[in-house]
Design an enzyme around this catalytic site. Structure first.
Site, PDB file in Angstrom:
ATOM      1  N   GLY A   1       0.807  -1.215   0.000  1.00 36.89           N
ATOM      2  CA  GLY A   1       0.000   0.000   0.000  1.00 36.89           C
ATOM      3  C   GLY A   1       0.835   1.257   0.000  1.00 36.89           C
TER       4      GLY A   1
ATOM      5  N   ASP B   1       3.861   1.612  -1.430  1.00 37.41           N
ATOM      6  CA  ASP B   1       4.475   1.792  -2.748  1.00 37.41           C
ATOM      7  C   ASP B   1       3.733   0.899  -3.747  1.00 37.41           C
ATOM      8  OD1 ASP B   1       6.091   2.475  -4.809  1.00 37.41           O
ATOM      9  OD2 ASP B   1       7.941   1.682  -3.958  1.00 37.41           O
ATOM     10  N   LYS B   2       2.544   1.336  -4.113  1.00 35.11           N
ATOM     11  CA  LYS B   2       1.654   0.487  -4.909  1.00 35.11           C
ATOM     12  C   LYS B   2       2.212   0.220  -6.299  1.00 35.11           C
ATOM     13  CE  LYS B   2      -2.575   2.016  -2.589  1.00 35.11           C
ATOM     14  NZ  LYS B   2      -3.345   0.828  -2.240  1.00 35.11           N
TER      15      LYS B   2
ATOM     16  N   THR C   1      -1.118  -2.909  -3.703  1.00 32.05           N
ATOM     17  CA  THR C   1      -1.742  -3.905  -4.551  1.00 32.05           C
ATOM     18  C   THR C   1      -1.686  -3.477  -6.024  1.00 32.05           C
ATOM     19  OG1 THR C   1      -3.196  -4.720  -2.831  1.00 32.05           O
ATOM     20  CG2 THR C   1      -3.983  -5.004  -5.071  1.00 32.05           C
TER      21      THR C   1
ATOM     22  N   ASN D   1      -7.951   4.492   5.514  1.00 33.44           N
ATOM     23  CA  ASN D   1      -7.880   4.730   4.062  1.00 33.44           C
ATOM     24  C   ASN D   1      -9.012   4.023   3.353  1.00 33.44           C
ATOM     25  OD1 ASN D   1      -6.900   2.506   1.962  1.00 33.44           O
ATOM     26  ND2 ASN D   1      -6.082   1.949   3.979  1.00 33.44           N
TER      27      ASN D   1
ATOM     28  N   PHE E   1      -7.484   0.492  -4.315  1.00 29.51           N
ATOM     29  CA  PHE E   1      -6.513   0.004  -5.313  1.00 29.51           C
ATOM     30  C   PHE E   1      -6.244   0.942  -6.492  1.00 29.51           C
ATOM     31  CE2 PHE E   1      -7.832  -4.741  -4.493  1.00 29.51           C
ATOM     32  CZ  PHE E   1      -7.272  -4.669  -3.241  1.00 29.51           C
TER      33      PHE E   1
ATOM     34  N   ASN F   1      -4.209 -10.756  -2.355  1.00 32.65           N
ATOM     35  CA  ASN F   1      -4.941  -9.874  -1.447  1.00 32.65           C
ATOM     36  C   ASN F   1      -6.435 -10.087  -1.633  1.00 32.65           C
ATOM     37  OD1 ASN F   1      -5.934  -7.865   0.143  1.00 32.65           O
ATOM     38  ND2 ASN F   1      -5.134  -6.162  -1.068  1.00 32.65           N
TER      39      ASN F   1
ATOM     40  N   SER G   1      -8.819  -6.452   1.305  1.00 38.53           N
ATOM     41  CA  SER G   1      -9.002  -5.004   1.379  1.00 38.53           C
ATOM     42  C   SER G   1     -10.475  -4.709   1.611  1.00 38.53           C
ATOM     43  CB  SER G   1      -8.554  -4.338   0.077  1.00 38.53           C
ATOM     44  OG  SER G   1      -9.059  -3.018   0.049  1.00 38.53           O
TER      45      SER G   1
ATOM     46  N   ASN H   1     -11.909  -2.036   0.800  1.00 39.17           N
ATOM     47  CA  ASN H   1     -12.327  -0.943  -0.096  1.00 39.17           C
ATOM     48  C   ASN H   1     -12.688  -1.361  -1.507  1.00 39.17           C
ATOM     49  OD1 ASN H   1     -11.843   1.001   1.990  1.00 39.17           O
ATOM     50  ND2 ASN H   1      -9.655   0.704   1.625  1.00 39.17           N
ATOM     51  N   THR H   2     -12.643  -2.658  -1.793  1.00 41.67           N
ATOM     52  CA  THR H   2     -13.105  -3.151  -3.088  1.00 41.67           C
ATOM     53  C   THR H   2     -14.323  -4.024  -2.808  1.00 41.67           C
ATOM     54  OG1 THR H   2     -10.902  -3.090  -4.053  1.00 41.67           O
ATOM     55  CG2 THR H   2     -12.472  -4.573  -5.104  1.00 41.67           C
TER      56      THR H   2
ATOM     57  N   LYS I   1      -3.308 -12.906   1.970  1.00 41.98           N
ATOM     58  CA  LYS I   1      -3.433 -11.835   2.976  1.00 41.98           C
ATOM     59  C   LYS I   1      -4.867 -11.759   3.467  1.00 41.98           C
ATOM     60  CE  LYS I   1      -2.268  -7.077   4.049  1.00 41.98           C
ATOM     61  NZ  LYS I   1      -1.537  -5.879   3.618  1.00 41.98           N
TER      62      LYS I   1
ATOM     63  N   ASN J   1      -4.657  -7.330   7.124  1.00 43.23           N
ATOM     64  CA  ASN J   1      -4.982  -6.083   6.430  1.00 43.23           C
ATOM     65  C   ASN J   1      -5.583  -5.079   7.430  1.00 43.23           C
ATOM     66  OD1 ASN J   1      -5.525  -4.301   4.218  1.00 43.23           O
ATOM     67  ND2 ASN J   1      -5.678  -6.105   2.897  1.00 43.23           N
TER      68      ASN J   1
ATOM     69  N   GLY K   1      -2.567   0.833  12.064  1.00 44.38           N
ATOM     70  CA  GLY K   1      -1.729   1.475  13.075  1.00 44.38           C
ATOM     71  C   GLY K   1      -1.976   0.914  14.468  1.00 44.38           C
TER      72      GLY K   1
ATOM     73  N   GLY L   1       0.142  -2.491  13.314  1.00 49.12           N
ATOM     74  CA  GLY L   1       0.515  -1.720  14.501  1.00 49.12           C
ATOM     75  C   GLY L   1       1.961  -1.814  14.927  1.00 49.12           C
TER      76      GLY L   1
ATOM     77  N   THR M   1       1.901   2.048   8.786  1.00 52.96           N
ATOM     78  CA  THR M   1       1.486   3.244   9.521  1.00 52.96           C
ATOM     79  C   THR M   1       2.572   3.716  10.502  1.00 52.96           C
ATOM     80  OG1 THR M   1      -0.784   2.449   9.302  1.00 52.96           O
ATOM     81  CG2 THR M   1      -0.416   4.218  10.883  1.00 52.96           C
TER      82      THR M   1
HETATM   83  C1  LIG Z   1      -2.883   4.107   3.077  1.00 50.59           C
HETATM   84  C2  LIG Z   1      -2.850   2.600   3.118  1.00 50.59           C
HETATM   85  C3  LIG Z   1      -2.985   1.892   1.941  1.00 50.59           C
HETATM   86  C4  LIG Z   1      -2.960   0.496   1.953  1.00 50.59           C
HETATM   87  N1  LIG Z   1      -3.060  -0.200   0.777  1.00 50.59           N
HETATM   88  C5  LIG Z   1      -2.970  -1.552   0.793  1.00 50.59           C
HETATM   89  C6  LIG Z   1      -2.993  -2.284  -0.410  1.00 50.59           C
HETATM   90  O1  LIG Z   1      -3.053  -1.733  -1.517  1.00 50.59           O
HETATM   91  N2  LIG Z   1      -2.942  -3.641  -0.339  1.00 50.59           N
HETATM   92  C7  LIG Z   1      -2.846  -4.313   0.860  1.00 50.59           C
HETATM   93  O2  LIG Z   1      -2.779  -5.549   0.866  1.00 50.59           O
HETATM   94  N3  LIG Z   1      -2.791  -3.632   2.022  1.00 50.59           N
HETATM   95  C8  LIG Z   1      -2.843  -2.276   2.017  1.00 50.59           C
HETATM   96  N4  LIG Z   1      -2.786  -1.596   3.197  1.00 50.59           N
HETATM   97  C9  LIG Z   1      -2.729  -2.347   4.478  1.00 50.59           C
HETATM   98  C10 LIG Z   1      -1.305  -2.513   4.991  1.00 50.59           C
HETATM   99  O3  LIG Z   1      -0.518  -3.277   4.106  1.00 50.59           O
HETATM  100  C11 LIG Z   1      -1.315  -3.211   6.360  1.00 50.59           C
HETATM  101  O4  LIG Z   1      -1.846  -4.499   6.207  1.00 50.59           O
HETATM  102  C12 LIG Z   1      -2.132  -2.452   7.402  1.00 50.59           C
HETATM  103  O5  LIG Z   1      -1.985  -1.068   7.235  1.00 50.59           O
HETATM  104  C13 LIG Z   1      -1.696  -2.806   8.827  1.00 50.59           C
HETATM  105  O6  LIG Z   1      -0.337  -2.479   9.046  1.00 50.59           O
HETATM  106  P1  LIG Z   1       0.138  -1.122   9.779  1.00 50.59           P
HETATM  107  O7  LIG Z   1      -0.638  -1.025  11.043  1.00 50.59           O
HETATM  108  O8  LIG Z   1       1.614  -1.297   9.984  1.00 50.59           O
HETATM  109  O9  LIG Z   1      -0.153  -0.012   8.842  1.00 50.59           O
HETATM  110  C14 LIG Z   1      -2.801  -0.193   3.202  1.00 50.59           C
HETATM  111  C15 LIG Z   1      -2.655   0.540   4.383  1.00 50.59           C
HETATM  112  C16 LIG Z   1      -2.679   1.920   4.350  1.00 50.59           C
HETATM  113  C17 LIG Z   1      -2.510   2.677   5.656  1.00 50.59           C
END
Ligand SMILES: Cc1cc2nc3c(=O)[nH]c(=O)nc-3n(C[C@H](O)[C@H](O)[C@H](O)COP(=O)(O)O)c2cc1C
Length: 359
Positions: free
Chosen positions: A68, A70-71, A91, A116, A120, A180, A183, A185-186, A221, A250, A270, A299, A321
């Protein structure tokens, strides 16, 4: 002067206040632009006790960048320079797509969290594959996970074929591939966590994903919002299909249960997610008897957080995060802390600690 301290001070006193003055997505874009301009410095070698071998692949340390951030795989050198042992790109979707409408990332500063609803946004597999090929040819050696998802417009009957197409085009560029299906959001994506749907995706990838589909490690995932029975069914199916690993987890759709109140839709990540992520890791590890490697995400913002995920059963960890709130010195700090915790506990390797809380 201690370079970690310097980087920390710079981030806390200058860069973070500036970035946090921008809206979250502009800050994200600027961060990526800065990181993509970083030349591939030769970073200090990781101590051997931090190395992890999984699926026959050597990782110099167990701390990775979560998907997420570096998509489109634009900041390769940056991730290596920050000291990550690996980076998960994506993703990535088969065709380019813009994602949901902005605003779609929000900070919850007091909880060190993000929400967020990106959905995607992706340059699509051809553009991302070409970029990875170019950077690989220039000698960049960071271990790479590629995270795949379907296009929003793909009908349900075409979702498995999307994953297969991604595998066929990009599988050979990855050290491991992440499916994945989690998510928030899809629309409908999380339904693909059921055993029948998992089989459908997996079989499509193996049958139509080309020759690499049979040798690149394949991970799933999952979402943190699964009921325990459903989680155990996923674990059983993962064992049956001989999946190579589970990425847990996720972002979450939970709010009240985590003490977060926010009007924004989408996935929460986070600090509030940390305990839930650790529970999931523990449940997967104990249910599978440690037979499936787990990449623990959720987190992580300190060495102690990473250590606890590993003790619960994670073979490696990832973060996103935490990087936003703690800054670029975080990775070095976590690695130094892990080496210290290993030494103080009398352990010779990370592998000795994996799942130790369950034994
Ligand atoms: C802004 C944002 C975009 C994300 N986009 C994706 C994504 O495209 N694909 C995915 O599998 N997870 C995505 N994630 C989820 C993260 O990979 C991770 O699973 C989740 O944020 C929990 O980890 P963290 O608490 O260290 O952020 C995204 C998270 C954030 C904050």
């Amino acid at each position: 002067m201690n370079p970690v301290w310097t980087l920390d001070t710079l981030y806390r006193w200058m860069l973070r206040p500036y970035l946090f003055g921008l809206d979250a997505e502009s800050a994200h874009r600027l961060t990526l632009a800065m990181l993509s301009a970083v030349p591939p410095f030769s970073t200090p070698k990781d101590p051997p006790e931090l190395s992890v071998k999984l699926w026959g692949v050597d990782f110099s340390n167990p701390v990775g960048l979560a998907a997420g951030m570096d998509k489109d795989a634009v900041a390769f050198s940056g991730w290596q320079t920050l000291g990550f042992g690996f980076a998960e790109m994506g993703t990535i979707t088969p065709l380019p797509q813009p994602g949901n409408e902005a605003p779609r990332i929000w900070r919850i500063r007091e909880r060190r969290a993000l929400i967020n609803s990106l959905g995607f946004p992706s340059e699509g597999m051809d553009a991302v594959a070409r970029r990875i090929e170019r950077i690989r040819n220039s000698g960049n050696a960071i271990r790479l996970g590629l995270n795949f998802g379907p296009n929003k417009e793909t009908p349900v009957t075409g979702v498995a074929a999307d994953y297969a197409a991604l595998m066929a085009r990009m599988g050979a560029l990855a050290d491991f591939v992440v499916i994945n299906v989690s998510s928030p959001n899809t629309p409908g994506l999380r339904n693909w966590q059921s055993p029948e749907k998992m089989r459908e995706i997996f079989n499509a990838m193996r049958e139509h994903g080309g020759e690499t589909a049979h040798r690149v490690p394949l991970l799933l995932k999952i979402a943190p919002d699964l009921a325990r029975d459903d989680l155990f069914r996923i674990c059983d199916t993962a064992l049956e299909l001989k999946l190579d690993g589970i990425v847990a987890c996720n972002s979450t759709i939970a709010r009240d249960a985590l003490g977060v109140s926010s009007p924004h839709p989408g996935g929460l990540s986070g600090q509030p997610l940390k305990i839930r992520a650790r529970e999931l890791i523990h449940d997967i590890y104990t249910h599978t008897g440690g037979k499936i490697p787990i990449v623990g995400v959720g987190g992580v913002a300190s060495a102690e957080d990473a250590w606890s995920h590993i003790r619960a059963g994670a073979s490696m960890v990832e973060l996103y995060t935490g990087l936003i709130y703690e800054g670029p010195a975080l990775v070095t700090r976590i690695k130094a802390g892990l080496a210290d915790l290993l030494q103080r506990g009398g352990f010779r390797s990370i592998g000795e600690v994996v799942g130790i809380d369950n034994k």
